[in-house]
Design an enzyme around this catalytic site. Structure first.
Site, PDB file in Angstrom:
ATOM      1  N   ASP A 220       1.025  -1.774  -0.059  1.00 49.21           N
ATOM      2  CA  ASP A 220      -0.263   0.529  -0.303  1.00 49.21           C
ATOM      3  C   ASP A 220       0.953   1.434  -0.087  1.00 49.21           C
ATOM      4  O   ASP A 220       2.030   1.086   0.458  1.00 49.21           O
ATOM      5  CB  ASP A 220      -1.094  -0.312   1.157  1.00 49.21           C
ATOM      6  CG  ASP A 220      -1.556   1.358   1.207  1.00 49.21           C
ATOM      7  OD1 ASP A 220      -2.481   1.679   0.086  1.00 49.21           O
ATOM      8  OD2 ASP A 220      -1.691   1.984   2.938  1.00 49.21           O
TER       9      ASP A 220
ATOM     10  N   ASP B 101      -2.186  -0.669   5.575  1.00 48.50           N
ATOM     11  CA  ASP B 101      -2.034  -0.663   6.976  1.00 48.50           C
ATOM     12  C   ASP B 101      -3.797   0.491   7.297  1.00 48.50           C
ATOM     13  O   ASP B 101      -4.221   0.644   8.803  1.00 48.50           O
ATOM     14  CB  ASP B 101      -0.972   0.931   7.029  1.00 48.50           C
ATOM     15  CG  ASP B 101      -1.659   1.899   6.280  1.00 48.50           C
ATOM     16  OD1 ASP B 101      -2.183   2.100   5.820  1.00 48.50           O
ATOM     17  OD2 ASP B 101      -1.291   3.362   6.585  1.00 48.50           O
TER      18      ASP B 101
ATOM     19  N   ASP C 273      -7.393  -1.436   3.460  1.00 46.09           N
ATOM     20  CA  ASP C 273      -6.483  -2.686   2.759  1.00 46.09           C
ATOM     21  C   ASP C 273      -7.376  -4.020   3.753  1.00 46.09           C
ATOM     22  O   ASP C 273      -6.733  -4.619   3.410  1.00 46.09           O
ATOM     23  CB  ASP C 273      -5.014  -2.427   3.380  1.00 46.09           C
ATOM     24  CG  ASP C 273      -4.989  -1.178   2.519  1.00 46.09           C
ATOM     25  OD1 ASP C 273      -5.022  -0.895   1.436  1.00 46.09           O
ATOM     26  OD2 ASP C 273      -4.093  -0.476   3.905  1.00 46.09           O
TER      27      ASP C 273
END
Lengths: 59, 821
Positions: free
Chosen positions: B519, B712, B716
């Site tokens: 990410d 995080d 996600d």
């Protein structure tokens, strides 16, 4: 050697008591949390208030 | 979130900048704009100051001495009133009445990590009079409160917990938790009984073995054998029943698991020994059998505890979704539990709170930070008619919202459902030991047939005896212990390094390189806005900071942090809109904000401004323009800086054979810019992904091989849950930690490298363990075929094999220092 006929049952009775005690403790939830008490013991320097009494294992 | 482990804290930036002022509560650097020169104590935020005050007012200052020096955690008290905790609906759902007029509840608390947290939370009776007892279970972050309702209200207790930095949530799914607790106790009881049986049978066996050498009267010999038979019969048929049941179930499912060879050995051994005892001739293996049951149950328990952790944290998800709302009726508000909010009602959401429902703004103007949901770091403007989503944070002013969806119907509710489904649908990683089990059964049976065939000429009785001996010693006891032991040692060591692994699967999956998707926000970048560059006069910068001090917008905070502290001037006539602010400092009129906002009021601008602005946009950053008395004179470039170690870490991952990609909710262009800079695989660079799209990308790539996802945010979470291995990084949302398989307690990508290195090392240990145990099995089988195996040799050989595996698991140094990628 015939004393074995007395000693062995005694040994088994003692072992059975220990097992029953363990089963009782497990059912009471004494082993539910194995992480926190080890941390608690190093910090338990003060008296916790005696009021109320039993809080653990209420279920 | 860290149960059972202290955390290697935020090592990051602090060391480099010695002159930094550190917060007296959490130890994090205090932003320059917030330093209070006159005060003796400095705090990085209001929450830390409040927590520090309570702790000292209640004479609990020892907290600071107890906690780990490396521990650093800002107190992020939510400031909520928790009025819904006093609501009758809430009461009937979660509170349990105790005899004597007391009441008790289980609350899930955020942010408990270490011994100091346990100490502080359990001193709650001292902080809040009327609380009788607080017991914290660190592993599950669950506190059990007992209080006297006549002396204190639950909302007051909740507020104090919150102010200490441990926001509480009602723990839902009580029945499931109870069921699981009962199951845990049952397996512990099985171990206890099996252990007692094994001990007693071994004592009897000792006497029998002594008799082998010195001779024994037949009377006592048969007494000992019959007693052994009774005890080990109990052991195999009661605690050992789980293996027999497992074997039957796995045969029905036509998938051979380790239970099958185990049961084969147990049944064959018990049958042969019973026959020998009844007939009075032949060997008995009762001692080996009952030790086998005991050792295997211990191995299984270790494994079960690892998996329990994973399901516990999934249930935490539900405790974290918003639980209260402020309903607006006829000009007055009242707090109610979220369950009591109906559609089309109006709820009031204050600044800094999360939206409890999905809805539509009916009055007020504000900005909404949806970074939790979408990963987009910049708040968006909302005004009447705009849609808002539950879970997003209101960072502007107060707004009234008409309810369009609640609970599971909301976007965040659906997201949680997605996470749950992804977790359930994920194909489990086949355990190495189970993969071996199938071949093992075939080998065992084949060898038994060979033994019978070899010894048949000397008589059927001897042939069957040797075959039975073979089946017992071939029973894969050490094999059953090999993986759980190595894995639990690795998990324990990892926890000490600040990494939480929810089971052994991640270790197995990280052994071989595959695709790793990162990410962007918070993983590759630092996850917060920072002033990257300031173009313009330094004195003007200081004035801008004075104005921006009044805003809670992340961009404004970044500017205050970067430029603040120089001037002690007062600002007047300050006014903010979501896209910028204006005010007067030192008699000069200043406008600061987005390009459009500032240019709307400016008459002229310096010639270089436009070039700087274009460059910033091109690099994926946010330019903030500053106008002084109607002339644009400065540009502050604010952005989410790439972590210092990102480039090196990604290079090392690549060198290790991984395909590294980025999967982000940010604007595709910004993602592309970062992707180019760090040299990502072009085919694996995905921008503008909503949670569903992330999930889709992960699923797609999993068809061709294992996918590791590092992220995080709540956005996600579904992808983390679906991926072969989901890794949540430090500072992330609690939901992402709950969905992931691994949580890394220190920021950045280096811990990911360490995790991969240590996993490979652990797998080497597991393979070595399997090698050892197979070696012993082969040795014992050879002895059995040769016909020289007797119960004494079996009784010696089996524990030695288990001890070897144990020693080999404990001795290894995984998660020790550097990664070995």
């Amino acid at each position: 050697m015939s004393v074995i006929y007395i000693v062995m049952p005694i040994a088994f009775v003692l072992a059975a008591i220990a097992v029953i005690a363990f089963v009782w403790a497990a059912k009471q939830g004494q082993f539910d949390d194995l992480d926190t008490p080890s941390l608690r013991v190093v910090t338990d320097e003060d008296q916790r208030p005696a009021a109320g009494g039993k809080g653990i294992g209420v279920d | 979130m860290a149960r059972g482990a202290e955390f290697a804290g935020l090592g990051g930036g602090g060391a480099a900048d010695v002159a930094e002022t550190l917060c007296d509560h959490c130890g994090l650097p205090v932003p320059r704009g917030l330093i209070n020169a006159g005060a003796t104590h400095q705090f990085c935020c209001h929450g830390c100051g409040a927590a520090y005050e309570i702790i000292h007012a209640c004479d609990l200052g020892r907290y600071y001495a107890l906690r780990d020096a490396t521990e650093a955690r800002a107190s992020k008290g939510t400031g909520s009133k928790y009025a819904e905790f006093d609501d009758p609906t809430f009461h009937s759902l979660y509170v349990r009445s105790l005899p004597g007029g007391l009441e008790s509840i289980e609350l899930f608390v955020e942010g408990v990590h270490c011994a100091a947290c346990v100490w502080l939370v359990e001193r709650l009776p001292r902080v809040v009079p009327g609380v009788i007892e607080a017991r914290l279970e660190l592993r599950r972050a669950m506190v059990r409160l007992t209080w006297d309702p006549t002396r204190v209200r639950l909302s007051r207790v909740a507020r104090d917990l919150d102010r200490l930095g441990y926001p509480p949530h009602a723990a839902r799914e009580r029945n499931q938790r109870e069921a699981r607790r009962r199951e845990d106790r049952a397996s512990l009881i099985r171990i206890g009984i099996a252990g007692a049986c094994a001990g007693n049978v071994m004592l009897l066996a000792l006497a029998l073995y002594a008799g082998l050498f010195d001779g024994m009267e037949p009377e006592y010999l048969s007494l000992f054998r019959w007693t052994s038979m009774a005890i080990s019969g109990i052991s195999v048929l009661w605690p050992g029943r789980v293996f027999l049941r497992g074997a039957i179930a796995s045969l029905r499912a036509r998938a051979i698991r380790l239970d099958v060879p185990i049961s084969l050995g147990l049944v064959a051994g018990l049958a042969w020994s019973v026959v020998s005892t009844v007939r009075g001739v032949g060997e008995v293996y009762f001692d080996s059998l009952s030790v086998l049951v005991f050792a295997l149950l211990v191995g299984r328990w270790v494994q079960q505890r690892q998996q329990r952790w994973a399901s516990d944290s999934l249930e935490m998800l539900y405790s974290l979704t918003p639980s209260r709302a402020r309903v607006w009726e006829m000009g007055a508000t009242r707090e109610v539990p979220i369950e009591a909010v109906a559609l089309d009602q109006i709820v009031l959401v204050r600044s800094g709170e999360s939206f409890p429902v999905d809805g539509e703004v009916v009055r007020g103007e504000s900005a909404m930070d949806q970074s939790l949901l979408t990963g987009e770091p910049l708040p968006v403007r909302i005004t009447a008619g705009n849609a808002v989503a539950a879970g997003a944070v209101n960072v502007g002013g107060e707004v009234l919202v008409r309810v369009l969806a609640t609970g599971e119907q909301t976007r965040v509710g659906r997201l949680m459902r997605l996470v749950e489904d992804a977790t359930q649908q994920r194909a489990p990683i086949v355990k190495l030991a189970d993969r071996i089990a199938g071949r093992f059964v075939v080998a065992m049976i084949a060898l038994a047939v060979v033994t019978v065939a070899i010894w048949w000429p000397t008589g059927p009785e001897r042939a069957i005896e040797h075959a039975a001996a073979l089946l017992i010693v071939a029973c894969p006891c050490a094999l059953g212990l090999a993986t759980p032991l190595a894995v639990s040692v690795a998990i324990g060591r990892a926890a000490r390094r600040g990494m939480l692994l929810k089971g052994g699967e991640p270790i197995q999956a990280l052994d071989r390189p595959g695709i790793i998707l990162l990410d962007k926000t918070g993983t590759i970048t630092e996850g917060r806005m920072r002033l990257l560059e300031w173009h313009g006069d330094a004195s003007i910068g200081a004035l801008v900071a004075v104005i921006e001090h009044a805003s809670a917008h992340p961009v404004a905070r970044a500017i205050v942090e970067g430029l603040g502290g120089g001037v002690s001037a007062e600002a007047s006539e300050v006014a903010f809109t979501p896209s910028g602010g204006t005010g007067r400092v030192d008699g000069k009129r200043i406008a600061v904000g987005s390009a459009a906002f500032v240019r709307a009021s400016a008459r002229s601008e310096l010639p270089w401004v436009r070039q700087v602005e274009c460059d910033a946009v091109g690099a994926g950053h946010t330019p903030v323009l500053v106008a002084l008395d109607g002339t644009v004179v400065g540009v502050a470039i604010v952005g989410d800086a790439i972590r210092a170690e990102a480039s090196e870490a990604i290079g090392r991952l690549r060198a290790g054979g991984w395909r590294v990609g980025v999967l982000s909710g940010d604007h595709p262009r910004a993602v592309e810019v970062i992707g180019k800079r760090l040299g990502f695989d072009g085919a694996l660079t995905f921008g503008g992904c909503d949670p569903e799209a992330k999930l889709r990308v992960v699923r797609e790539h999993m068809r061709s091989g294992p996918v590791v996802m590092v992220g995080d945010g709540v956005n996600d979470a579904a992808a983390l849950a679906a991926a072969t291995v989901g890794i949540a990084v430090h500072g992330g949302a609690e939901a992402s930690m709950a969905a992931a398989d691994v949580y890394l307690g220190s920021p950045g990508l280096l811990p990911v490298l360490e995790l991969i290195g240590a996993s490979r090392q652990t797998m080497r240990v597991i393979r070595r363990n399997l090698g050892f145990s197979l070696f012993y099995n082969v040795l014992a089988a050879a002895l059995a075929i040769a016909g020289v195996l007797n119960p004494l040799i079996a009784a010696i050989l089996m524990p030695i094999s288990s001890l070897t595996v144990l020693a080999s698991s404990v001795r290894v140094r995984t998660f020790g220092g550097h990664s070995c990628l």
